[in-house]
Design a protein around this motif. Structure first.
Motif, PDB file in Angstrom:
ATOM      1  N   PHE A 102      36.616   2.697 -22.455  1.00  0.00           N
ATOM      2  CA  PHE A 102      36.937   2.740 -21.026  1.00  0.00           C
ATOM      3  C   PHE A 102      38.203   3.571 -20.776  1.00  0.00           C
ATOM      4  O   PHE A 102      38.225   4.430 -19.895  1.00  0.00           O
ATOM      5  N   SER A 103      39.242   3.319 -21.569  1.00  0.00           N
ATOM      6  CA  SER A 103      40.471   4.102 -21.396  1.00  0.00           C
ATOM      7  C   SER A 103      40.201   5.569 -21.627  1.00  0.00           C
ATOM      8  O   SER A 103      40.755   6.429 -20.952  1.00  0.00           O
ATOM      9  N   GLN A 106      38.804   7.194 -18.682  1.00  0.00           N
ATOM     10  CA  GLN A 106      39.834   7.431 -17.665  1.00  0.00           C
ATOM     11  C   GLN A 106      40.557   8.745 -17.902  1.00  0.00           C
ATOM     12  O   GLN A 106      41.013   9.380 -16.979  1.00  0.00           O
ATOM     13  N   TYR A 328      49.081  12.861 -19.915  1.00  0.00           N
ATOM     14  CA  TYR A 328      49.907  12.379 -18.812  1.00  0.00           C
ATOM     15  C   TYR A 328      51.383  12.342 -19.154  1.00  0.00           C
ATOM     16  O   TYR A 328      52.204  11.990 -18.333  1.00  0.00           O
ATOM     17  N   ARG A 411      50.860  13.400 -14.221  1.00  0.00           N
ATOM     18  CA  ARG A 411      51.051  12.205 -13.401  1.00  0.00           C
ATOM     19  C   ARG A 411      51.848  12.554 -12.133  1.00  0.00           C
ATOM     20  O   ARG A 411      51.453  12.193 -11.028  1.00  0.00           O
ATOM     21  N   ARG A 414      49.838  14.851  -9.663  1.00  0.00           N
ATOM     22  CA  ARG A 414      48.804  14.196  -8.860  1.00  0.00           C
ATOM     23  C   ARG A 414      49.394  13.207  -7.873  1.00  0.00           C
ATOM     24  O   ARG A 414      48.822  12.987  -6.813  1.00  0.00           O
ATOM     25  N   ASN A 438      47.487  -0.991  -5.697  1.00  0.00           N
ATOM     26  CA  ASN A 438      48.347  -1.651  -6.677  1.00  0.00           C
ATOM     27  C   ASN A 438      49.806  -1.218  -6.640  1.00  0.00           C
ATOM     28  O   ASN A 438      50.582  -1.554  -7.513  1.00  0.00           O
TER      29      ASN A 438
ATOM     30  N   VAL B 213      46.534   8.558  -9.678  1.00  0.00           N
ATOM     31  CA  VAL B 213      47.033   8.184 -10.995  1.00  0.00           C
ATOM     32  C   VAL B 213      46.872   6.679 -11.229  1.00  0.00           C
ATOM     33  O   VAL B 213      47.811   5.973 -11.566  1.00  0.00           O
ATOM     34  N   GLN B 214      45.654   6.197 -11.026  1.00  0.00           N
ATOM     35  CA  GLN B 214      45.380   4.771 -11.143  1.00  0.00           C
ATOM     36  C   GLN B 214      44.798   4.391 -12.498  1.00  0.00           C
ATOM     37  O   GLN B 214      44.318   3.282 -12.679  1.00  0.00           O
ATOM     38  N   GLU B 215      44.787   5.324 -13.446  1.00  0.00           N
ATOM     39  CA  GLU B 215      44.082   5.091 -14.699  1.00  0.00           C
ATOM     40  C   GLU B 215      44.515   3.807 -15.395  1.00  0.00           C
ATOM     41  O   GLU B 215      43.695   2.997 -15.802  1.00  0.00           O
ATOM     42  N   ASP B 216      45.824   3.623 -15.506  1.00  0.00           N
ATOM     43  CA  ASP B 216      46.309   2.446 -16.230  1.00  0.00           C
ATOM     44  C   ASP B 216      45.950   1.160 -15.503  1.00  0.00           C
ATOM     45  O   ASP B 216      45.587   0.161 -16.116  1.00  0.00           O
ATOM     46  N   ASP B 217      46.049   1.198 -14.165  1.00  0.00           N
ATOM     47  CA  ASP B 217      45.680   0.012 -13.396  1.00  0.00           C
ATOM     48  C   ASP B 217      44.202  -0.296 -13.566  1.00  0.00           C
ATOM     49  O   ASP B 217      43.804  -1.453 -13.640  1.00  0.00           O
ATOM     50  N   GLU B 218      43.411   0.759 -13.607  1.00  0.00           N
ATOM     51  CA  GLU B 218      41.980   0.563 -13.806  1.00  0.00           C
ATOM     52  C   GLU B 218      41.718  -0.090 -15.159  1.00  0.00           C
ATOM     53  O   GLU B 218      40.880  -0.978 -15.286  1.00  0.00           O
ATOM     54  N   VAL B 219      42.445   0.348 -16.174  1.00  0.00           N
ATOM     55  CA  VAL B 219      42.258  -0.239 -17.499  1.00  0.00           C
ATOM     56  C   VAL B 219      42.661  -1.715 -17.475  1.00  0.00           C
ATOM     57  O   VAL B 219      41.963  -2.561 -18.031  1.00  0.00           O
TER      58      VAL B 219
END
Lengths: 574, 588
Positions: A102-103, A106, A328, A411, A414, A438, B213-219
């Motif tokens: 999954f990571s 991403q 990143y 990072r 974006r 978040n 840049v939501q990748e980490d939150d998604e994980v």
């Protein structure tokens, strides 16, 4: 390659070597108990039933019965422990692997993601990983168990009576041969059925989705015939599978019986001349039966291993694409960008040789609004894709605040750019979650974002207002409402660059007006790039770029372009 | 007639089950002979003087029983399992036929995924019941009955009763534990599904994720589900790992009873050593059916639930039927295309408010009607009724002066060239998508249609041209390209009535103009209905009606409507701004 990915998978089990070793020990003990059981029978028959040795304490029929039960009790307990322990290991590895996949997804750049269908990626992280879990939980330990059981049986048989043992083994080559032949056919059949099932499912999915068209265009009969062909193929393949299954296991049974017959036939002579006990012969028939169980089992595990290897290959094929992963961490940390954008002789192609952008150069000052206008496929959407570095340009460079975007920390880059696409994506969760994403944010900030984006009117009408749940990617909201939410999201995150691919279809004019107002608000104080379809949007732009076949053919503001009398003025004449 | 589809199949093919059952019981009978033969051999060998001939006979018999079991097993599996496979394919075909008769209304109320589940999972589960499920039950019943019978008759009744004492307990435990296991297994499946959904959502939204840049939150969000999955798996294992060892243990007690009590009987000369050995063999034979009880319950629970779901779906009657007065054989194939709508009002099934109210339209052959209105004003509803995707009251819609219900669906739809709003393409070649899988169109016709819809040049740029596949395994087309292929599909039919439902929304204004000009020529002498959001798409309309809340709010030509200063004017202003009004009028 194949063994490679399997080995790499197995390496993931290394940290758990202690538990695995313990499990193996349990299996070994269970095996020994299993092997000892027929010997108890043999003792009872030879010592007490045929012979008449005196019974003393545990050395008696009752004593043997108790030992027999104790053995089973202990081995049952050990089995329960071992299965739980090994599954703990397996699940830990698999959960970790699923997370890695999954990571990894991403971090994959769009240029790579475009090549995968979402279905394939989902399969990697779900079914493929699941197939691997069986590898750890079942295969490793079972292989060990079966091999040791087999070895144990062979040793016991040999030590009981070498001649009988050798006679029992004569059938093994035949079984190996038959198993091999049938397994090969089964594998081909397995692949055929899998592919047919996939096609049948695909056929149904597509026809259900497109049923309205099927009916309107009277395609029913044609589609039925198309399906009949598929269905017949599937039926034939499933019958083949049935027949192969009917042969494989029972044929092993036959050889099993043949082995017993051989033993009895040979043993008879030795019983006559008193060189063999009847109990030993009986124990042998039991061992022969036990002998085929692990072989059967090993054959059955073959399938699991087979699909695990396929899955492992596929998972590693995905995980091995490391070079293209987005980075990143490196790059210049920029904080907040000013937002001036410059394209210098940019060439870009999604597929090699098919240039979508040809030598594009332009400059947008900070705070300006730029509109990109052109026919479908002219390359205007590509331009906005490149700014966020979703794709790498092949030639030329893109500068923001004078820095090449390839040098800027991804990072940071974006975070400074907000992109709103035609079809707005909403996460499942609440509306609030979709706006804050978040990030810690005060109620005022959220409210302000809603007001400026004109999204507050429709949100006020929702039963739970901001906490209204978003289901199925926002399908309960209209396209226009989703767009307003995307604008609110943008304002809340206050990027220095705002990129919009203006929606073309299916927005009622009332919402359309709100959207226009909203776009104005969002673009204030931000460098704004719009792939525009509305003349009114275009007219408000500080600078308009007309794109044709990957090149900028006209640029200027509304007035200068109208005077120019080119493509733009013709467009306006409509 | 179709609602009892499975009983119908069974009535047709029950004989297979009968043959299957006969061979199965025969096989079981042969199998139960084997322990007795082995016991007899033991007794023969135990005798002081061994009768070699007899031993050879019994060895021969044992081999024969093995062959017999093999042969009968092959035959009954072919009958029972093969029949279930046949049923599976039959049901799937019927499912397709049935689905094809269902109306748009049916599909609106159901998700594609759910319908897929009928065709895949439910039919699969029913097959499992009628194949392996039936076989497991017959085999289990046969084996245990015959084994117990042999034990009682051949060996010793009292020993049988004692040795079998633990078996009711095993069955009870298995059934209880089976329920727990099934529940926990369901939870695992549920978690598995939510993981799939999560990934699916993530991939669909990957651009947004990257943009913000939501990748980490998604994980981290994924981690929660991932750990739930792990936990539910371990919970399942904790129970299911008990099953096998418990069975082992209880059967261990059975064997122990035989060992102690059986041996004492041998010593007391009540039974022979061969009987004792045979008894062990029978106990082993019973083990297997008892172990499979859990599986049988599982298979049938799922199978019956699926059976009910399938019966339910098959019992849905097609809503839209050929008109009673229609006769597909006699109808002329080509309609003229004049259209009349009289006082049409319509509410969607289950809704009280009208989607359309008092609609009156008269369209002569060759005229073009433009329809404009806001989202939800009833534009698409009107089209749905013209295509008879919903039932229409008699006397409301007339084509060529004849009620729409008096035509067969085939004739009606064959004469309408429809371009839908959502541009759905089949994953097939572009060619197949344009000629909609029918052979009646030549390559030239396909080319012409694609030229009219301005997609020809794009197609020529694809590597395989008209043979290029679209969809998952082929090229990805843009929304505009798909729309143009949809237009080509309508054009190639040269239908009496064209209906374009917002069919140009995804093409830019220049292409729109070109297509509209081409269509104007093509539609010469054909009736046309063009629905649009953009006023620019209605330039060739003879009459424009403005729909609002299901009513015709205004009607007339573009010039007339502009002068009215009503809704049309408002739409116009919104889209063009007041200042462009002159340029539009100049062009007209």
């Amino acid at each position: 390659m194949k063994n490679n990915s399997l080995m790499r998978l197995l390496k993931r089990a290394l940290p758990y070597w202690k538990i695995i070793l313990l499990c193996m020990l349990c299996v070994l003990l269970v095996n020994m108990a299993e092997l000892y059981k027929p010997l108890i029978m043999e003792r009872v028959i030879d010592d007490f039933l045929i012979g008449s040795k005196p019974e003393r304490g545990l050395y008696s029929i009752t004593g043997m019965g108790i030992i027999y039960l104790l053995l089973i009790a202990v081995s049952s307990g050990l089995t329960v422990f071992q299965v739980n322990a090994i599954n703990h290991v397996g699940q830990s590895i698999v959960t970790d692997l699923r997370r890695t996949v999954f990571s990894h997804i991403q971090r994959m750049p769009l240029s790579v993601l475009d090549k995968y269908s979402s279905g394939r990626l989902i399969t990697r992280a779900t079914n493929d990983v699941e197939a691997l879990s069986e590898l750890f939980t079942d295969v490793i330990i079972d292989l060990f168990r079966d091999v040791f059981l087999l070895a144990g049986i062979i040793i016991i048989m040999l030590s009981l009576d070498i001649q009988l043992a050798l006679i029992g083994f004569t059938v093994i080559p035949f079984i190996a041969l038959i198993t091999n032949i049938i397994k090969k056919k089964m594998k081909a059949n397995f692949i055929a059925i899998k592919s047919l099932t996939g096609r049948i499912n695909g056929f149904f999915a597509e026809n259900i989705a497109g049923m309205k068209l099927v009916q309107i265009f009277n395609m029913q009969k044609d589609k039925e015939n198309e399906f009949q062909v598929l269905n017949n193929k599937y039926y034939a393949a499933s019958l083949t599978r049935l027949k192969l299954n009917s042969i494989l296991r029972p044929s092993i049974e036959i050889f099993n019986t043949l082995a017993i017959a051989l033993l009895v036939w040979y043993g008879m002579g030795r019983i006559i001349n008193r060189s063999l006990d009847l109990g030993v012969l009986y124990a042998f028939t039991n061992y022969i039966k036990q002998f085929f169980a692990p072989i059967n089992d090993l054959a059955e595990k073959y399938n699991t291993i087979q699909s695990a290897v396929v899955s492992a290959d596929r998972v590693y094929e995905l995980l091995d694409q490391k070079d293209s992963l987005e980075d990143y961490d490196s790059g210049i940390q920029v904080g907040r960008l000013e937002g001036s954008i410059e394209f210098k002789n940019v060439w870009f192609a999604y597929n090699e040789g098919e240039w979508v952008l040809k030598d594009v150069s332009f400059r947008i000052e900070k705070g300006q609004t730029a509109a990109f206008v052109g026919a479908t496929g002219s390359g205007k959407t590509t331009i906005i894709n490149l700014i966020s570095r979703f794709y790498q340009v092949q030639k030329g460079e893109i500068l923001i605040d004078g820095i090449n975007i390839n040098d800027i920390n991804l990072r940071d880059l974006r975070r400074n750019i907000s992109v709103v696409l035609q079809d707005v994506f909403l996460y499942s969760g609440s509306i609030r979650d979709n706006i804050t994403l978040n990030t810690p944010m005060s109620e005022e900030e959220v409210q302000r974002a809603l007001e400026l984006s004109c999204a507050d009117t429709f949100i006020q009408e929702l039963p739970n207002k901001l906490d209204e749940p978003v289901s199925e990617r926002g399908s309960t909201f209209s396209a226009g409402q989703r767009q307003l939410l995307a604008f609110a999201r943008t304002i809340a995150h206050d990027p220095s660059i705002f990129v919009l691919d203006e929606a073309t279809a299916n927005i009622d004019t009332k919402t359309e007006k709100l959207i226009q107002k909203s776009i104005e608000n969002v673009s204030t104080g931000r460098t704004t790039l719009i792939v525009a379809h509305r003349l009114s949007t275009i007219r408000h732009a500080d600078v308009i770029f007309i794109i044709r076949k990957g090149r900028i053919v006209e640029k200027g503001n509304h007035e200068t372009l109208m005077e120019l009398g080119g493509y733009y003025s013709r467009l306006n004449a409509v | 007639m179709k609602d009892r589809i499975i009983p119908e199949f069974l009535r047709k093919y029950w004989i297979n089950y009968l043959w299957g059952a006969i061979f199965l019981f025969l096989g079981v009978y042969i199998a139960t002979l084997s322990p007795k033969y082995l016991g007899t051999i033991i007794d023969l060998l135990k005798a002081p003087i061994i009768d070699k001939g007899q031993v050879f006979n019994y060895i021969g018999l044992i081999i024969l029983t093995a062959l017999g079991v093999f042969a009968t097993r092959y035959v009954w599996r072919y009958f029972i399992m093969g029949n279930a496979r046949n049923m599976e394919c039959f049901l799937r075909m019927e499912m397709l036929r049935h689905l094809q008769k269902m109306s748009v209304n049916f599909y609106n109320a159901r998700k594609t995924g759910d319908l897929m589940a009928f065709a895949v999972n439910d039919i699969g589960a029913v097959r499992m019941s009628f194949g392996p499920g039936v076989a497991l039950i017959l085999n289990g019943l046969g084996t245990s009955l015959l084994s117990v019978f042999s034990m009682v008759r051949i060996v010793h009744p009292k020993l049988t009763v004692f040795a079998m004492l633990p078996i009711p307990i095993i069955i009870f435990v298995m059934i209880r534990m089976g329920t727990t296991i099934r529940n926990r297994f369901r939870l695992v499946q549920k978690n598995f599904a939510s993981i799939s959904d999560r990934i699916n959502e993530n991939i669909s939204g990957i651009r947004v994720t990257k943009t913000y840049v939501q990748e980490d939150d998604e994980v981290s969000r994924f981690d929660i589900l991932n750990n739930q999955m792990k936990q539910s798996n371990l919970d399942l294992i904790r129970v299911s790992s008990l099953m096998g060892p418990l069975i082992q243990l209880f059967f261990g007690i059975c064997f122990m009873i035989n060992l102690i009590y059986g041996s004492s009987l041998v010593k007391a000369h009540e039974i022979t050593l061969g009987d004792f050995v045979a008894f062990n063999g029978y106990l082993t034979m019973i083990m297997w059916p008892v172990i499979s009880i859990g599986r049988i319950i599982n298979v049938f629970q799922r199978g019956m639930a699926s059976y009910r779901r399938l019966e339910e779906i098959f019992s849905v009657k097609p809503e839209i039927l050929d008109g009673a007065a229609s006769n597909p054989e006699e109808e002329q194939e080509k309609l003229e295309g004049s259209l009349e709508i009289r006082n049409l009002s319509f509410a969607y099934p289950g809704h009280s408010e009208y989607a359309l109210k008092d609609i009156n339209i008269k369209l002569e052959k060759g005229q073009i009607l433009g329809i404009i209105g806001r989202t939800g004003s009833g534009k698409t509803t009107l089209v749905n009724l013209l295509l008879k995707l919903y039932n229409v009251e008699p006397g409301k819609i007339l084509i060529d002066g004849r009620d729409i219900n008096d035509y067969s669906l085939k004739t009606l739809r064959e004469n309408i060239g429809y371009v839908p709003q959502d541009n759905f393409l089949f994953s097939a070649t572009i060619q197949d998508n344009i000629r909609y899988f029918s052979d009646q169109f030549s390559d030239d016709e396909i080319e012409d249609a694609s030229k009219i819809s301005m997609i020809y040049d794009n197609i020529m740029e694809f590597p395989a041209r008209f043979d290029t596949r679209v969809g998952e395994r082929g090229v990805n087309l843009s929304g505009g390209q798909k729309q143009r292929i949809s237009i080509a599909r309508a054009v190639i039919k040269k239908p009496a009535i064209y209906i374009l439902d917002d069919a140009l929304s995804a093409v830019d204004t220049q292409t729109e103009e070109a297509i509209l000009n081409n269509l104007k020529e093509e539609m010469e002498g054909h009736t046309g209905i063009i629905i649009a959001h953009r006023i620019s798409a209605l330039r060739h309309a003879d009459e424009i009606i403005v729909l609002d809340h299901g009513r015709i709010e205004e009607r007339g030509s573009h010039e007339e409507l502009i002068k009215k200063d009503g809704l049309y004017h408002e739409l116009f202003r919104e889209q063009y701004g007041i200042e462009t009004r002159e340029s539009w009028e100049d062009e007209e």
